[in-house]
Scaffold this active site. Structure first.
Site, short mmCIF file in Angstrom:
data_model
loop_
_atom_site.label_atom_id
_atom_site.label_comp_id
_atom_site.label_asym_id
_atom_site.label_seq_id
_atom_site.Cartn_x
_atom_site.Cartn_y
_atom_site.Cartn_z
CB SER A 127 -71.05 23.38 -43.39
OG SER A 127 -69.90 24.08 -42.98
CE1 TYR A 152 -74.67 27.14 -40.88
CE2 TYR A 152 -72.48 26.71 -39.99
CZ TYR A 152 -73.33 26.81 -41.07
OH TYR A 152 -72.85 26.55 -42.33
CE LYS A 156 -75.67 24.19 -42.88
NZ LYS A 156 -76.75 24.27 -43.86
C1 UD1 Z 1 -67.40 30.24 -41.17
C2 UD1 Z 1 -68.10 29.49 -40.08
C3 UD1 Z 1 -68.52 28.14 -40.62
C4 UD1 Z 1 -69.45 28.35 -41.78
C5 UD1 Z 1 -68.78 29.22 -42.84
C6 UD1 Z 1 -69.80 29.59 -43.89
C7 UD1 Z 1 -67.17 30.33 -37.96
C8 UD1 Z 1 -66.32 30.01 -36.79
N1 UD1 Z 1 -67.22 29.37 -38.92
O1 UD1 Z 1 -66.25 29.48 -41.59
O2 UD1 Z 1 -69.16 27.40 -39.61
O3 UD1 Z 1 -69.81 27.12 -42.35
O4 UD1 Z 1 -68.28 30.42 -42.26
O5 UD1 Z 1 -69.19 30.30 -44.91
O6 UD1 Z 1 -67.79 31.37 -38.04
N2 UD1 Z 1 -61.25 36.08 -40.76
C9 UD1 Z 1 -60.55 37.23 -40.45
N3 UD1 Z 1 -61.19 38.42 -40.45
C10 UD1 Z 1 -62.53 38.53 -40.74
C11 UD1 Z 1 -63.25 37.34 -41.06
C12 UD1 Z 1 -62.57 36.14 -41.05
O7 UD1 Z 1 -59.35 37.18 -40.19
O8 UD1 Z 1 -63.09 39.64 -40.70
C13 UD1 Z 1 -60.54 34.78 -40.81
C14 UD1 Z 1 -61.05 33.73 -39.86
O9 UD1 Z 1 -60.45 33.85 -38.60
C15 UD1 Z 1 -60.69 32.45 -40.61
C16 UD1 Z 1 -60.79 32.85 -42.08
O10 UD1 Z 1 -60.70 34.26 -42.09
O11 UD1 Z 1 -59.36 32.08 -40.35
C17 UD1 Z 1 -62.10 32.42 -42.74
O12 UD1 Z 1 -63.19 32.91 -41.96
P1 UD1 Z 1 -64.69 32.83 -42.49
O13 UD1 Z 1 -64.77 33.40 -43.85
O14 UD1 Z 1 -65.58 33.42 -41.44
O15 UD1 Z 1 -64.96 31.28 -42.64
P2 UD1 Z 1 -64.83 30.08 -41.56
O16 UD1 Z 1 -64.52 30.59 -40.23
O17 UD1 Z 1 -63.91 29.08 -42.14
#
Ligand code: UD1
Length: 341
Positions: A127, A152, A156
């Site tokens: 990842s 997690y 990795k």
């Molecule tokens: C997350 C994990 C990462 C993992 C990946 C798998 C965390 C901190 N990181 O990545 O380790 O490998 O998923 O797919 O959990 N967001 C919102 N509202 C939401 C959900 C997300 O605003 O309800 C935002 C987050 O703040 C971020 C972006 O959307 O800026 C992407 O979030 P997400 O899809 O969870 O992915 P990552 O955080 O990049």
């Protein structure tokens, strides 16, 4: 060329898409899954998409050494793509032993059997989380990994290291770590896709569930990040493109020696609000949202330099952001209840 590929975790979200693309490319695929985070929906979908009713499926847990040994012995496996792992960041913080035991033991078993049989190509599902909050963007494979901020993420990094050391030590064991950015979307047939249990942690499943009315609104976690609109920026990649990257890596693994690592991303970053807009445009459905506090552990921005995968594997992502949003929505619309169905 590797003929028979074991896909561990092959009934899950990414594993099922990879199984389809491997079969499309002419590989024989053996699927193993312990069904701990999926049901048979995706495996049945894989059979429909490929028109193949005879894909061998084994319900085994890769933490069971004897089961893995038997699987290899009975199926003459040439390559393994190892997906079988837990992946919820928050849960890993609350239950670290569960994560370390599952994610490390299952991978150690795969490698130990690969070594015992005198060699195998082992591809590991890593990842972009290994880069943490990188100083320079886009991140290349040379970008230093930063200390993991969750168990997690640590699994990795540890599995990448275990792979590198095993390849160095054991004749015939070859390895590739694939660092995924943010896989989203679903197969255009809408027969396979992501089925998160309970409330989704990741952005796009939350958006699709909001769009079908299952969630009231999206919480945008923070609008004061150092990005073009203040919301977090990520490199979203269509899961079918990601799957094709695996096929390219399996081909390469058989033709090369040693251990390697590739970024699988598009090279373009989109913010949370960009994603909301792209989803609304692609599907003509409004996505209500509110600005909420930052989620602990999130970073401003992360996107890939995918050049190396293009130059060496001959692979690059083809789908655009609206394709991803359209396919995510099609899948969600056809599976409104996921596991609860
Ligand atoms: C997350 C994990 C990462 C993992 C990946 C798998 C965390 C901190 N990181 O990545 O380790 O490998 O998923 O797919 O959990 N967001 C919102 N509202 C939401 C959900 C997300 O605003 O309800 C935002 C987050 O703040 C971020 C972006 O959307 O800026 C992407 O979030 P997400 O899809 O969870 O992915 P990552 O955080 O990049």
């Amino acid at each position: 060329m590797a003929k028979r590929v074991l896909v561990s975790g092959g009934a899950g979200y990414i594993g099922s898409h990879v199984t389809v693309e491997l079969i499309n490319a002419g590989y024989e695929v053996v699927v193993a899954d312990n069904m701990s985070n999926c049901d048979m929906t995706c495996f049945e979908g894989v059979k429909k998409i490929t028109g193949r009713d005879d894909i061998p499926f084994f319900e085994i847990d890769c933490c069971d050494y004897e089961a893995v040994e038997k699987l290899f012995a009975e199926n003459s496996i040439d390559a393994v793509i190892h997906f079988a792992a837990y992946k919820a960041v928050g849960e890993s913080v609350a239950q670290p032993i569960k994560y370390y035991r599952n994610n490390l033991v299952s991978f150690l078993n795969i490698l130990e059997v690969a070594k015992a049989k005198g060699g195998c190509n082992v591809l590991f599902s890593s990842s972009a989380t290994v880069y943490g909050e990188a100083e320079n963007l886009p991140v290349t494979e040379q970008t230093p990994r930063l200390p993991a901020t969750s168990p997690y993420g640590n699994t990795k990094q540890m599995c990448e290291d275990i792979l590198r050391d095993s390849v160095a030590a054991y004749d015939g064991v070859k390895g590739i770590a694939l660092r995924y950015f943010n896989p989203i979307g679903a197969h255009p047939s809408a027969l396979i896709g992501e089925l998160p249990r309970g409330v989704p942690n990741n952005l796009v499943p939350f958006i699709t569930q909001t769009a079908i009315g299952k969630r009231k609104q999206l919480s945008v976690f923070g609008n004061d990040y150092d990005t073009h609109d203040g919301t977090g920026v990520r490199d979203y990649i269509h899961v079918v493109d990601l799957a094709k990257g695996h096929v390219a890596a399996v081909k390469y693994a058989t033709a090369t020696l040693g251990c390697d690592v590739f970024n699988l991303g598009t090279g373009t970053g989109y913010s949370v609000l960009d994603m909301v807009k792209a989803f609304e445009t692609a599907n003509n459905i409004p996505v209500p949202y509110e600005i909420a506090p930052r989620r602990p552990g999130d970073i401003d921005e992360c996107y890939a330099d995918p050049t190396r995968a293009y130059e060496i594997l001959g692979w690059k992502a083809e789908y655009g952001i609206e394709d991803m949003c359209r396919d995510a929505n099609n899948w969600q619309s056809k599976n409104p209840n996921g596991f609860e169905a």
